[in-house]
Scaffold this motif. Structure first.
Motif, PDB file in Angstrom:
ATOM      1  N   ASN A  65       8.016   5.610  -9.017  1.00 17.39           N
ATOM      2  CA  ASN A  65       7.598   5.876  -7.648  1.00 17.39           C
ATOM      3  C   ASN A  65       6.124   6.249  -7.613  1.00 17.39           C
ATOM      4  OD1 ASN A  65       7.288   8.384  -5.436  1.00 17.39           O
ATOM      5  ND2 ASN A  65       8.303   6.557  -4.662  1.00 17.39           N
ATOM      6  N   LEU A  66       5.377   5.652  -6.682  1.00 20.63           N
ATOM      7  CA  LEU A  66       3.954   5.928  -6.499  1.00 20.63           C
ATOM      8  C   LEU A  66       3.698   6.429  -5.086  1.00 20.63           C
ATOM      9  CD1 LEU A  66       2.377   2.720  -8.118  1.00 20.63           C
ATOM     10  CD2 LEU A  66       2.907   4.902  -9.233  1.00 20.63           C
ATOM     11  N   PHE A  67       2.696   7.303  -4.952  1.00 18.55           N
ATOM     12  CA  PHE A  67       2.235   7.739  -3.636  1.00 18.55           C
ATOM     13  C   PHE A  67       1.155   6.778  -3.154  1.00 18.55           C
ATOM     14  CE2 PHE A  67       3.150  12.596  -4.153  1.00 18.55           C
ATOM     15  CZ  PHE A  67       4.506  12.338  -4.100  1.00 18.55           C
ATOM     16  N   ALA A  68       1.339   6.226  -1.981  1.00 21.15           N
ATOM     17  CA  ALA A  68       0.348   5.318  -1.411  1.00 21.15           C
ATOM     18  C   ALA A  68      -0.929   6.088  -1.054  1.00 21.15           C
ATOM     19  CB  ALA A  68       0.913   4.637  -0.174  1.00 21.15           C
ATOM     20  N   GLY A  91      -6.391  35.611  -1.811  1.00 22.98           N
ATOM     21  CA  GLY A  91      -7.482  35.480  -2.771  1.00 22.98           C
ATOM     22  C   GLY A  91      -7.676  34.074  -3.300  1.00 22.98           C
ATOM     23  N   VAL A  92      -7.425  33.073  -2.473  1.00 25.11           N
ATOM     24  CA  VAL A  92      -7.587  31.694  -2.934  1.00 25.11           C
ATOM     25  C   VAL A  92      -9.066  31.350  -3.060  1.00 25.11           C
ATOM     26  CG1 VAL A  92      -5.410  31.032  -1.831  1.00 25.11           C
ATOM     27  CG2 VAL A  92      -7.576  30.689  -0.597  1.00 25.11           C
ATOM     28  N   ALA A  93      -9.346  30.178  -3.625  1.00 22.56           N
ATOM     29  CA  ALA A  93     -10.723  29.753  -3.881  1.00 22.56           C
ATOM     30  C   ALA A  93     -11.533  29.662  -2.598  1.00 22.56           C
ATOM     31  CB  ALA A  93     -10.721  28.398  -4.587  1.00 22.56           C
ATOM     32  N   GLU A  94     -12.832  29.897  -2.724  1.00 16.84           N
ATOM     33  CA  GLU A  94     -13.719  29.837  -1.563  1.00 16.84           C
ATOM     34  C   GLU A  94     -14.018  28.401  -1.143  1.00 16.84           C
ATOM     35  OE1 GLU A  94     -17.239  32.062  -2.218  1.00 16.84           O
ATOM     36  OE2 GLU A  94     -16.196  33.962  -2.594  1.00 16.84           O
ATOM     37  N   GLN A  95     -13.891  27.473  -2.084  1.00 15.66           N
ATOM     38  CA  GLN A  95     -14.187  26.074  -1.776  1.00 15.66           C
ATOM     39  C   GLN A  95     -12.908  25.247  -1.715  1.00 15.66           C
ATOM     40  OE1 GLN A  95     -17.271  24.836  -1.074  1.00 15.66           O
ATOM     41  NE2 GLN A  95     -17.988  26.956  -1.227  1.00 15.66           N
ATOM     42  N   LEU A  96     -12.830  24.385  -0.720  1.00 15.47           N
ATOM     43  CA  LEU A  96     -11.719  23.446  -0.643  1.00 15.47           C
ATOM     44  C   LEU A  96     -11.933  22.333  -1.662  1.00 15.47           C
ATOM     45  CD1 LEU A  96     -11.301  23.180   3.236  1.00 15.47           C
ATOM     46  CD2 LEU A  96      -9.601  24.069   1.636  1.00 15.47           C
ATOM     47  N   ALA A  97     -10.858  21.847  -2.240  1.00 13.56           N
ATOM     48  CA  ALA A  97     -10.951  20.771  -3.227  1.00 13.56           C
ATOM     49  C   ALA A  97     -11.390  19.472  -2.561  1.00 13.56           C
ATOM     50  CB  ALA A  97      -9.597  20.574  -3.894  1.00 13.56           C
ATOM     51  N   ASP A  98     -11.874  18.560  -3.383  1.00 10.26           N
ATOM     52  CA  ASP A  98     -12.200  17.211  -2.920  1.00 10.26           C
ATOM     53  C   ASP A  98     -11.265  16.250  -3.655  1.00 10.26           C
ATOM     54  OD1 ASP A  98     -13.373  15.010  -1.760  1.00 10.26           O
ATOM     55  OD2 ASP A  98     -15.078  14.958  -3.133  1.00 10.26           O
ATOM     56  N   PRO A  99     -10.033  16.111  -3.178  1.00 11.85           N
ATOM     57  CA  PRO A  99      -9.020  15.368  -3.930  1.00 11.85           C
ATOM     58  C   PRO A  99      -9.233  13.863  -3.887  1.00 11.85           C
ATOM     59  CG  PRO A  99      -8.135  16.049  -1.822  1.00 11.85           C
ATOM     60  CD  PRO A  99      -9.500  16.654  -1.918  1.00 11.85           C
ATOM     61  N   ASP A 100      -8.530  13.193  -4.778  1.00 10.54           N
ATOM     62  CA  ASP A 100      -8.521  11.731  -4.787  1.00 10.54           C
ATOM     63  C   ASP A 100      -7.428  11.264  -3.831  1.00 10.54           C
ATOM     64  OD1 ASP A 100      -8.451   9.038  -5.248  1.00 10.54           O
ATOM     65  OD2 ASP A 100      -7.690   9.176  -7.294  1.00 10.54           O
ATOM     66  N   TYR A 101      -7.840  10.898  -2.645  1.00  6.43           N
ATOM     67  CA  TYR A 101      -6.856  10.502  -1.631  1.00  6.43           C
ATOM     68  C   TYR A 101      -6.231   9.143  -1.916  1.00  6.43           C
ATOM     69  CZ  TYR A 101      -8.253  14.455   1.266  1.00  6.43           C
ATOM     70  OH  TYR A 101      -8.482  15.726   1.745  1.00  6.43           O
ATOM     71  N   THR A 102      -6.731   8.433  -2.913  1.00  4.03           N
ATOM     72  CA  THR A 102      -6.098   7.166  -3.289  1.00  4.03           C
ATOM     73  C   THR A 102      -4.832   7.405  -4.126  1.00  4.03           C
ATOM     74  OG1 THR A 102      -7.213   6.820  -5.422  1.00  4.03           O
ATOM     75  CG2 THR A 102      -8.389   6.127  -3.425  1.00  4.03           C
ATOM     76  N   ASN A 103      -4.661   8.643  -4.628  1.00  2.00           N
ATOM     77  CA  ASN A 103      -3.542   8.980  -5.505  1.00  2.00           C
ATOM     78  C   ASN A 103      -3.508   8.115  -6.772  1.00  2.00           C
ATOM     79  OD1 ASN A 103      -2.274  11.094  -3.939  1.00  2.00           O
ATOM     80  ND2 ASN A 103      -1.672   9.509  -2.477  1.00  2.00           N
ATOM     81  N   GLN A 106      -4.161   2.203  -7.469  1.00  2.00           N
ATOM     82  CA  GLN A 106      -4.432   0.928  -8.128  1.00  2.00           C
ATOM     83  C   GLN A 106      -4.315   1.035  -9.643  1.00  2.00           C
ATOM     84  OE1 GLN A 106      -4.915  -1.984  -6.201  1.00  2.00           O
ATOM     85  NE2 GLN A 106      -4.268  -2.700  -8.215  1.00  2.00           N
ATOM     86  N   ASP A 107      -4.846   2.111 -10.220  1.00  2.00           N
ATOM     87  CA  ASP A 107      -4.767   2.290 -11.668  1.00  2.00           C
ATOM     88  C   ASP A 107      -3.321   2.428 -12.128  1.00  2.00           C
ATOM     89  OD1 ASP A 107      -7.494   2.140 -11.934  1.00  2.00           O
ATOM     90  OD2 ASP A 107      -7.805   4.312 -11.969  1.00  2.00           O
ATOM     91  N   LYS A 108      -2.524   3.146 -11.354  1.00  2.00           N
ATOM     92  CA  LYS A 108      -1.123   3.325 -11.726  1.00  2.00           C
ATOM     93  C   LYS A 108      -0.333   2.023 -11.558  1.00  2.00           C
ATOM     94  CE  LYS A 108      -1.292   8.205 -10.516  1.00  2.00           C
ATOM     95  NZ  LYS A 108      -0.829   9.280  -9.608  1.00  2.00           N
ATOM     96  N   LEU A 109      -0.652   1.285 -10.519  1.00  3.97           N
ATOM     97  CA  LEU A 109       0.006  -0.011 -10.334  1.00  3.97           C
ATOM     98  C   LEU A 109      -0.306  -0.927 -11.516  1.00  3.97           C
ATOM     99  CD1 LEU A 109       1.803  -1.196  -8.089  1.00  3.97           C
ATOM    100  CD2 LEU A 109      -0.251  -2.193  -7.080  1.00  3.97           C
ATOM    101  N   ASP A 110      -1.570  -0.920 -11.932  1.00  2.35           N
ATOM    102  CA  ASP A 110      -1.959  -1.717 -13.106  1.00  2.35           C
ATOM    103  C   ASP A 110      -1.199  -1.253 -14.343  1.00  2.35           C
ATOM    104  OD1 ASP A 110      -3.774  -3.077 -11.524  1.00  2.35           O
ATOM    105  OD2 ASP A 110      -5.518  -1.931 -12.227  1.00  2.35           O
TER     106      ASP A 110
END
Length: 332
Positions: A65-68, A91-103, A106-110
């Motif tokens: 299973n992959l996340f689109a 007490g969470v981090a002061e900066q929001l993450a910059d996630p990979d929204y592609t999940n 393509q690399d996982k499909l390959d």
């Protein structure tokens, strides 16, 4: 149409369970018992994906299973205010993450297509394959299954050429498989949702998912139009072969209430109620996966206030023992 579903001895499948429960041992045990299980690669790094694929013995039938990919979350004033509140209270981090929204889609499909022992099925959550991607999977001898929560998404998956549509109901553990982060999923029960889909022109083979705990539950769903199999996740969380953490196993053994809320991840999901969920059940913005990254350090320390135990309804009915034992109970 699914050749796999025609060949399987069992009509009870093991759903992908993100966060650790879905292991090579689990899918191998499913195959040995005449069933079929999925590895959950939604947020798994691609190197880990490749390692897990390589650990599957030749001849084992399994799915992935992959996340689109999803649209990046816009940092609104509401999200900024909520972040500031979490800084004060947790007490969470002061900066929001910059996630990979592609999940890593393509690399996982390959990776899965090029694996030495590729999966028989690749399923998508949070969106649908393109017609070109489905053609590519078919050329590799792999079926394309798509998870949906609405009639509209089911019709879109059917039009794209999906072999199977996995219909997820509101009792399912884990994330609701809506195709956008801010969508509020329908509360329509699984039986009603499937019956409505049939009337709306969905004629693809269906797999029903969400809330199955007993053989009677499974039998009811298998009598519905076009339903060829039932997918069960939560009922296998305590299976011997599952990779469920000791911390979450203890939480599940102690019982608790399963609730659907954005307070687990920033996207509607169902899991065990915690102090954090009770405080923020209705006020968490649509901010997946940003909330996960903020709470991750606390969760890594097993802070019970923010525990992340995804599970469906009827926690007290979760099976125990081997995969074969639990499958036998569900087959009746």
């Amino acid at each position: 149409m699914s050749e796999l579903l025609r060949q399987l001895e069992s009509r009870i499948l093991i759903a992908p369970m993100a966060g650790g429960p879905s292991t090579p041992q689990l899918v191998t045990a499913a195959d040995n018992a005449g069933s079929f299980g999925f590895l959950a690669f939604g947020t798994t790094p691609v190197d880990r994906v490749q390692s897990m694929l390589a650990s599957i013995d030749s001849g084992v039938r399994y799915g992935v299973n992959l996340f689109a990919p999803q649209t990046p979350v816009e940092i609104t004033e509401e999200i900024s205010r909520f972040h500031q509140q979490l800084q004060r209270d947790y007490g969470v981090a002061e900066q929001l993450a910059d996630p990979d929204y592609t999940n890593g889609w393509q690399d996982k499909l390959d990776a899965v297509i090029s694996a030495d022992n590729p999966p028989a099925v690749v399923s998508s959550t949070f969106g649908c394959f393109s017609a070109a991607e489905i053609s590519r999977l078919h050329e590799a001898g792999i079926e394309a299954w798509v998870t949906v929560t609405s009639i509209e998404d089911a019709l879109s998956a059917q039009n794209a050429g999906a072999d199977v549509v996995v219909v997820q109901g509101p009792a399912a553990g884990g994330h609701r498989a809506t195709w956008s982060v801010d969508e509020q999923p329908s509360g329509l029960g699984l039986v009603d949702l499937i019956e409505t889909m049939s009337m709306a022109g969905v004629n693809t083979q269906l797999v029903a998912s969400g809330g199955v705990r007993t053989a009677d539950d499974a039998r009811e769903l298998l009598q519905l139009p076009r339903v060829k199999a039932v997918s069960c996740g939560s009922v296998f969380l305590l299976a011997d072969e599952a990779g469920t953490s000791d911390f979450n196993r203890a939480l599940l053994h102690s019982g608790g209430t399963s609730v659907a809320t954005r307070a687990l991840s920033g996207r509607v999901a169902r899991g065990l109620e915690t102090e954090f969920i009770r405080e923020h059940h209705d006020d968490v913005p649509a901010m997946y996966p940003l909330l996960n990254s903020l709470l991750a350090p606390l969760r890594q320390e097993n802070d019970p206030r923010v525990a992340y135990c995804l599970v469906g309804d009827d926690v007290d009915k979760i099976g125990q023992g081997s995969v074969a034992d639990i499958l036998a109970q569900l087959r009746g």
